[in-house]
Design a protein around this motif. Structure first.
Motif, PDB file in Angstrom:
ATOM      1  N   SER A   1       0.779  -0.566  -0.049  1.00 37.53           N
ATOM      2  CA  SER A   1      -0.226  -0.641  -0.122  1.00 37.53           C
ATOM      3  C   SER A   1       0.852   1.273  -0.014  1.00 37.53           C
ATOM      4  O   SER A   1       1.661   1.459   1.073  1.00 37.53           O
ATOM      5  CB  SER A   1      -1.010  -0.321   0.652  1.00 37.53           C
ATOM      6  OG  SER A   1      -2.009   1.152   1.537  1.00 37.53           O
ATOM      7  N   ASP A   2       0.838   2.624  -1.105  1.00 37.63           N
ATOM      8  CA  ASP A   2       0.939   3.606  -1.280  1.00 37.63           C
ATOM      9  C   ASP A   2       0.166   4.604  -1.117  1.00 37.63           C
ATOM     10  O   ASP A   2      -1.177   4.447  -1.626  1.00 37.63           O
ATOM     11  CB  ASP A   2       1.606   3.855  -2.644  1.00 37.63           C
ATOM     12  CG  ASP A   2       3.368   2.456  -2.623  1.00 37.63           C
ATOM     13  OD1 ASP A   2       3.761   2.670  -2.057  1.00 37.63           O
ATOM     14  OD2 ASP A   2       3.023   2.295  -3.813  1.00 37.63           O
ATOM     15  N   ASP A   3       0.253   5.879  -0.191  1.00 37.35           N
ATOM     16  CA  ASP A   3      -0.322   7.347  -0.238  1.00 37.35           C
ATOM     17  C   ASP A   3       0.364   7.694  -1.065  1.00 37.35           C
ATOM     18  O   ASP A   3       1.540   8.531  -1.285  1.00 37.35           O
ATOM     19  CB  ASP A   3       0.466   7.258   1.356  1.00 37.35           C
ATOM     20  CG  ASP A   3      -0.667   6.924   2.313  1.00 37.35           C
ATOM     21  OD1 ASP A   3      -1.966   5.782   1.763  1.00 37.35           O
ATOM     22  OD2 ASP A   3      -0.871   6.682   3.345  1.00 37.35           O
ATOM     23  N   GLU A   4      -0.475   8.293  -1.656  1.00 34.89           N
ATOM     24  CA  GLU A   4       0.002   9.369  -2.829  1.00 34.89           C
ATOM     25  C   GLU A   4      -1.214  10.869  -3.151  1.00 34.89           C
ATOM     26  O   GLU A   4      -2.418  10.221  -2.296  1.00 34.89           O
ATOM     27  CB  GLU A   4      -0.173   8.954  -4.197  1.00 34.89           C
ATOM     28  CG  GLU A   4       0.585   7.731  -4.599  1.00 34.89           C
ATOM     29  CD  GLU A   4      -0.270   7.194  -5.663  1.00 34.89           C
ATOM     30  OE1 GLU A   4      -0.033   7.921  -7.185  1.00 34.89           O
ATOM     31  OE2 GLU A   4      -0.192   5.798  -6.542  1.00 34.89           O
TER      32      GLU A   4
ATOM     33  N   ALA B   1      -4.444   9.587  -1.440  1.00 35.27           N
ATOM     34  CA  ALA B   1      -5.176   8.573  -2.213  1.00 35.27           C
ATOM     35  C   ALA B   1      -4.169   7.369  -1.860  1.00 35.27           C
ATOM     36  O   ALA B   1      -3.376   7.305  -1.846  1.00 35.27           O
ATOM     37  CB  ALA B   1      -5.688   8.073  -3.384  1.00 35.27           C
ATOM     38  N   GLU B   2      -4.952   6.209  -1.370  1.00 36.02           N
ATOM     39  CA  GLU B   2      -4.164   4.362  -0.805  1.00 36.02           C
ATOM     40  C   GLU B   2      -4.299   3.811  -2.526  1.00 36.02           C
ATOM     41  O   GLU B   2      -5.642   3.694  -2.733  1.00 36.02           O
ATOM     42  CB  GLU B   2      -5.052   3.905   0.230  1.00 36.02           C
ATOM     43  CG  GLU B   2      -4.194   3.213   0.702  1.00 36.02           C
ATOM     44  CD  GLU B   2      -4.363   2.564   1.718  1.00 36.02           C
ATOM     45  OE1 GLU B   2      -4.282   1.243   2.132  1.00 36.02           O
ATOM     46  OE2 GLU B   2      -5.151   2.970   2.181  1.00 36.02           O
ATOM     47  N   HIS B   3      -2.726   3.650  -2.390  1.00 35.60           N
ATOM     48  CA  HIS B   3      -2.960   2.511  -3.858  1.00 35.60           C
ATOM     49  C   HIS B   3      -2.800   1.881  -3.617  1.00 35.60           C
ATOM     50  O   HIS B   3      -1.866   1.206  -2.863  1.00 35.60           O
ATOM     51  CB  HIS B   3      -1.650   3.073  -4.665  1.00 35.60           C
ATOM     52  CG  HIS B   3      -1.923   2.873  -6.086  1.00 35.60           C
ATOM     53  ND1 HIS B   3      -1.644   3.553  -7.363  1.00 35.60           N
ATOM     54  CD2 HIS B   3      -1.726   1.408  -6.963  1.00 35.60           C
ATOM     55  CE1 HIS B   3      -1.435   2.830  -8.480  1.00 35.60           C
ATOM     56  NE2 HIS B   3      -1.948   2.134  -7.757  1.00 35.60           N
ATOM     57  N   GLU B   4      -2.935   0.171  -3.706  1.00 35.61           N
ATOM     58  CA  GLU B   4      -2.536  -0.358  -3.362  1.00 35.61           C
ATOM     59  C   GLU B   4      -2.562  -1.484  -4.262  1.00 35.61           C
ATOM     60  O   GLU B   4      -2.783  -1.815  -5.336  1.00 35.61           O
ATOM     61  CB  GLU B   4      -3.705  -1.839  -3.224  1.00 35.61           C
ATOM     62  CG  GLU B   4      -4.251  -1.149  -1.627  1.00 35.61           C
ATOM     63  CD  GLU B   4      -5.399  -1.983  -1.063  1.00 35.61           C
ATOM     64  OE1 GLU B   4      -6.477  -2.621  -1.703  1.00 35.61           O
ATOM     65  OE2 GLU B   4      -5.531  -1.687   0.395  1.00 35.61           O
ATOM     66  N   HIS B   5      -1.420  -1.967  -4.889  1.00 37.82           N
ATOM     67  CA  HIS B   5      -0.150  -3.201  -5.247  1.00 37.82           C
ATOM     68  C   HIS B   5      -0.338  -4.168  -5.329  1.00 37.82           C
ATOM     69  O   HIS B   5       0.315  -4.678  -4.015  1.00 37.82           O
ATOM     70  CB  HIS B   5       0.305  -2.707  -6.062  1.00 37.82           C
ATOM     71  CG  HIS B   5       1.455  -0.905  -5.478  1.00 37.82           C
ATOM     72  ND1 HIS B   5       1.188  -0.877  -7.066  1.00 37.82           N
ATOM     73  CD2 HIS B   5       1.454  -0.592  -5.210  1.00 37.82           C
ATOM     74  CE1 HIS B   5       1.414   0.334  -7.247  1.00 37.82           C
ATOM     75  NE2 HIS B   5       1.339   0.369  -5.907  1.00 37.82           N
TER      76      HIS B   5
END
Length: 139
Positions: A48-51, A130-134
């Motif tokens: 999870s990354d926050d952008e 926004a939370e970006h999930e990989h």
């Protein structure tokens, strides 16, 4: 005439019903063996990354353009019947000429109005996280 009632297929309600192969089809199928191996479930890793992203509202340009054309067509129809009939051109031709000219002007006007709305609404932008999930398979 008799007072006996009949079923939809024409037989008497008390008449014995013939046995058919269709009644055998209603027997439930035997259950599958439960000792069958379950499908292998893959382990998944989620990162999870926050952008920071910018959010703003934007007009739908297609709707403004179609609305501009519709207004041009209505104006062309009104102008066709507002003036007396021309000896050289009938009303259908006059309407076609006006529709071509006013429809084009209406499309341009609708696009300009959409651009103005876009500029006005661009002042209401805000930045959110926004939370970006990989997701990928674990090794």
């Amino acid at each position: 005439m008799s007072d006996t009632s009949r079923t939809p297929d024409g037989t008497a309600p008390d008449a014995p019903q013939p046995e058919s192969a269709a009644s055998d089809a209603l027997v439930p199928a035997p259950a599958l063996p439960t000792d069958a191996p379950a499908p292998r479930e893959a382990m998944m890793e989620i990162e999870s990354d926050d952008e920071a992203v910018t959010v703003r509202r934007a007009p739908k340009y297609g709707r403004f353009i179609v609305l501009g054309f519709a207004l041009g067509a209505i104006l062309a129809l009104i102008l066709t019947f507002a003036f007396p009939e021309n000896e050289e051109f009938d009303r259908g031709q006059v309407f076609g000429f006006l529709l071509l000219a006013l429809g084009t002007i209406g499309v341009a006007f609708g696009a300009v109005v959409a651009l103005v709305f876009d500029r006005v609404l661009s002042g209401r932008t805000r930045t959110v996280v926004a939370e970006h999930e990989h997701t990928r398979e674990a090794e």
